[in-house]
Design a protein around this motif. Structure first.
Motif, PDB file in Angstrom:
ATOM      1  N   VAL A 160       0.857  -1.187   0.000  1.00  0.00           N
ATOM      2  CA  VAL A 160       0.000   0.000   0.000  1.00  0.00           C
ATOM      3  C   VAL A 160       0.894   1.238   0.000  1.00  0.00           C
ATOM      4  N   PRO A 161       0.680   2.158  -0.921  1.00  0.00           N
ATOM      5  CA  PRO A 161       1.551   3.343  -0.997  1.00  0.00           C
ATOM      6  C   PRO A 161       1.641   4.085   0.329  1.00  0.00           C
ATOM      7  N   ARG A 162       2.835   4.517   0.665  1.00  0.00           N
ATOM      8  CA  ARG A 162       3.069   5.193   1.938  1.00  0.00           C
ATOM      9  C   ARG A 162       2.253   6.479   2.063  1.00  0.00           C
ATOM     10  N   GLY A 163       1.937   7.067   0.924  1.00  0.00           N
ATOM     11  CA  GLY A 163       1.141   8.293   0.936  1.00  0.00           C
ATOM     12  C   GLY A 163      -0.215   8.117   1.593  1.00  0.00           C
ATOM     13  N   GLN A 164      -0.749   6.887   1.552  1.00  0.00           N
ATOM     14  CA  GLN A 164      -2.034   6.619   2.195  1.00  0.00           C
ATOM     15  C   GLN A 164      -1.931   6.799   3.708  1.00  0.00           C
ATOM     16  N   SER A 165      -0.854   6.285   4.294  1.00  0.00           N
ATOM     17  CA  SER A 165      -0.642   6.443   5.739  1.00  0.00           C
ATOM     18  C   SER A 165      -0.399   7.900   6.094  1.00  0.00           C
ATOM     19  N   GLU A 166       0.360   8.583   5.250  1.00  0.00           N
ATOM     20  CA  GLU A 166       0.646   9.999   5.506  1.00  0.00           C
ATOM     21  C   GLU A 166      -0.626  10.832   5.416  1.00  0.00           C
TER      22      GLU A 166
ATOM     23  N   GLY B 235      -1.934   5.615  14.681  1.00  0.00           N
ATOM     24  CA  GLY B 235      -1.322   4.478  13.996  1.00  0.00           C
ATOM     25  C   GLY B 235      -2.252   3.296  13.856  1.00  0.00           C
ATOM     26  N   TRP B 236      -2.975   2.954  14.925  1.00  0.00           N
ATOM     27  CA  TRP B 236      -3.880   1.803  14.888  1.00  0.00           C
ATOM     28  C   TRP B 236      -5.049   2.058  13.940  1.00  0.00           C
ATOM     29  N   ASP B 237      -5.656   3.247  14.055  1.00  0.00           N
ATOM     30  CA  ASP B 237      -6.775   3.587  13.181  1.00  0.00           C
ATOM     31  C   ASP B 237      -6.343   3.615  11.713  1.00  0.00           C
ATOM     32  N   THR B 238      -5.138   4.101  11.466  1.00  0.00           N
ATOM     33  CA  THR B 238      -4.631   4.146  10.090  1.00  0.00           C
ATOM     34  C   THR B 238      -4.521   2.745   9.516  1.00  0.00           C
ATOM     35  N   GLN B 239      -3.973   1.822  10.307  1.00  0.00           N
ATOM     36  CA  GLN B 239      -3.830   0.445   9.832  1.00  0.00           C
ATOM     37  C   GLN B 239      -5.183  -0.200   9.570  1.00  0.00           C
ATOM     38  N   VAL B 240      -6.106  -0.062  10.529  1.00  0.00           N
ATOM     39  CA  VAL B 240      -7.392  -0.760  10.451  1.00  0.00           C
ATOM     40  C   VAL B 240      -8.329  -0.130   9.415  1.00  0.00           C
ATOM     41  N   LEU B 241      -8.365   1.205   9.355  1.00  0.00           N
ATOM     42  CA  LEU B 241      -9.341   1.887   8.509  1.00  0.00           C
ATOM     43  C   LEU B 241      -8.838   2.229   7.114  1.00  0.00           C
ATOM     44  N   VAL B 242      -7.517   2.348   6.961  1.00  0.00           N
ATOM     45  CA  VAL B 242      -6.974   2.814   5.681  1.00  0.00           C
ATOM     46  C   VAL B 242      -6.117   1.746   4.995  1.00  0.00           C
ATOM     47  N   VAL B 243      -5.120   1.238   5.700  1.00  0.00           N
ATOM     48  CA  VAL B 243      -4.134   0.367   5.062  1.00  0.00           C
ATOM     49  C   VAL B 243      -4.676  -1.047   4.824  1.00  0.00           C
ATOM     50  N   LEU B 244      -5.208  -1.687   5.867  1.00  0.00           N
ATOM     51  CA  LEU B 244      -5.641  -3.082   5.740  1.00  0.00           C
ATOM     52  C   LEU B 244      -6.754  -3.287   4.706  1.00  0.00           C
ATOM     53  N   PRO B 245      -7.770  -2.405   4.639  1.00  0.00           N
ATOM     54  CA  PRO B 245      -8.787  -2.619   3.588  1.00  0.00           C
ATOM     55  C   PRO B 245      -8.197  -2.592   2.177  1.00  0.00           C
ATOM     56  N   GLN B 246      -7.201  -1.731   1.936  1.00  0.00           N
ATOM     57  CA  GLN B 246      -6.577  -1.692   0.610  1.00  0.00           C
ATOM     58  C   GLN B 246      -5.682  -2.903   0.375  1.00  0.00           C
ATOM     59  N   ALA B 247      -5.005  -3.336   1.439  1.00  0.00           N
ATOM     60  CA  ALA B 247      -4.103  -4.482   1.318  1.00  0.00           C
ATOM     61  C   ALA B 247      -4.871  -5.789   1.143  1.00  0.00           C
ATOM     62  N   LEU B 248      -6.125  -5.815   1.593  1.00  0.00           N
ATOM     63  CA  LEU B 248      -6.907  -7.054   1.566  1.00  0.00           C
ATOM     64  C   LEU B 248      -7.027  -7.625   0.163  1.00  0.00           C
ATOM     65  N   ARG B 249      -7.222  -6.755  -0.821  1.00  0.00           N
ATOM     66  CA  ARG B 249      -7.363  -7.228  -2.199  1.00  0.00           C
ATOM     67  C   ARG B 249      -6.111  -7.962  -2.666  1.00  0.00           C
ATOM     68  N   LEU B 250      -4.949  -7.485  -2.216  1.00  0.00           N
ATOM     69  CA  LEU B 250      -3.693  -8.115  -2.605  1.00  0.00           C
ATOM     70  C   LEU B 250      -3.455  -9.413  -1.828  1.00  0.00           C
ATOM     71  N   MET B 251      -3.981  -9.468  -0.618  1.00  0.00           N
ATOM     72  CA  MET B 251      -3.698 -10.605   0.258  1.00  0.00           C
ATOM     73  C   MET B 251      -4.652 -11.778   0.076  1.00  0.00           C
ATOM     74  N   LEU B 252      -5.816 -11.541  -0.519  1.00  0.00           N
ATOM     75  CA  LEU B 252      -6.821 -12.607  -0.604  1.00  0.00           C
ATOM     76  C   LEU B 252      -6.335 -13.870  -1.314  1.00  0.00           C
TER      77      LEU B 252
END
Length: 198
Positions: A94-100, A109-126
């Motif tokens: 997931v591009p670092r710009g999303q976290s920024e 940090g926790w909200d960023t991972q759960v609400l922003v990063v993980l939903p986008q990463a899910l498509r790649l991880m499935l």
């Protein structure tokens, strides 16, 4: 039924262990990174059968675990080490710009991972997570060595009574194929649904 129960419980715990290890490896805490890296490297580079024997003969008596939970935990820790790498790769993709951007909006940090990063990463991880689930179902047969009742154990019991080795093992192979193919098909449908929503 025994195989499904063992596989389901192991998969849930493996995903939790894998996610925790991945987040620790990506964290800024040196101790957390060291612990997670040690766990992943130790588990991935030792045979599951050896881990199962250590769990059953060494750890289970100390922790008071029965055979079923020993088998589940060994499977979960083994597959969790592989899940950790899947999660880590997916999160890192997931591009670092999303976290920024999330940080600029005031998310922690926790909200960023759960609400922003993980939903986008899910498509790649499935896809790799689906493969992991299929692999776990097949690996569940190994718990028969500590006499946990599942498909392979039942097959051995029937063979000892009937002496129909070929017929029983062929049936067992067919049942495993049916189970894993169904799981792969369900994962494929989920992947397509997520892709459409994305």
């Amino acid at each position: 039924a025994g195989t499904v129960r063992i596989s389901t419980a192991s998969l849930v715990l493996a995903l939790l262990a894998g996610l925790a290890a991945a987040l620790l490896r990506l964290s800024g805490a040196p101790v957390g990174r060291a612990v997670a890296t040690g766990y992943v490297e130790l588990i991935r580079n030792t045979p599951l059968l050896v881990q199962l024997y250590i769990g059953y003969f060494v750890l289970a008596p100390v922790l008071g675990l029965d055979r079923w939970w020993t088998g589940v935990l060994c499977l979960a820790l083994f597959e969790g080490a592989f899940a950790a790498e899947i999660f880590r790769a997916g999160i890192a993709a997931v591009p670092r710009g999303q976290s920024e951007a999330a940080a600029s909006l005031g998310l922690g940090g926790w909200d960023t991972q759960v609400l922003v990063v993980l939903p986008q990463a899910l498509r790649l991880m499935l896809p790799p997570l689906a493969n992991l689930a299929v692999s776990l179902v097949k690996h569940s047969a190994i718990v028969s060595v500590i006499a946990v009742v599942e498909l392979t154990t039942e097959a051995r019991n029937i063979i000892s009574d009937t002496y129909l080795s070929f017929e029983i093992w062929f049936t067992v192979a067919w049942l495993y194929l049916l189970l894993t193919a169904s799981l792969s098909a369900a994962a494929g449908r989920l992947e397509r649904r997520v892709a459409r929503q994305g």
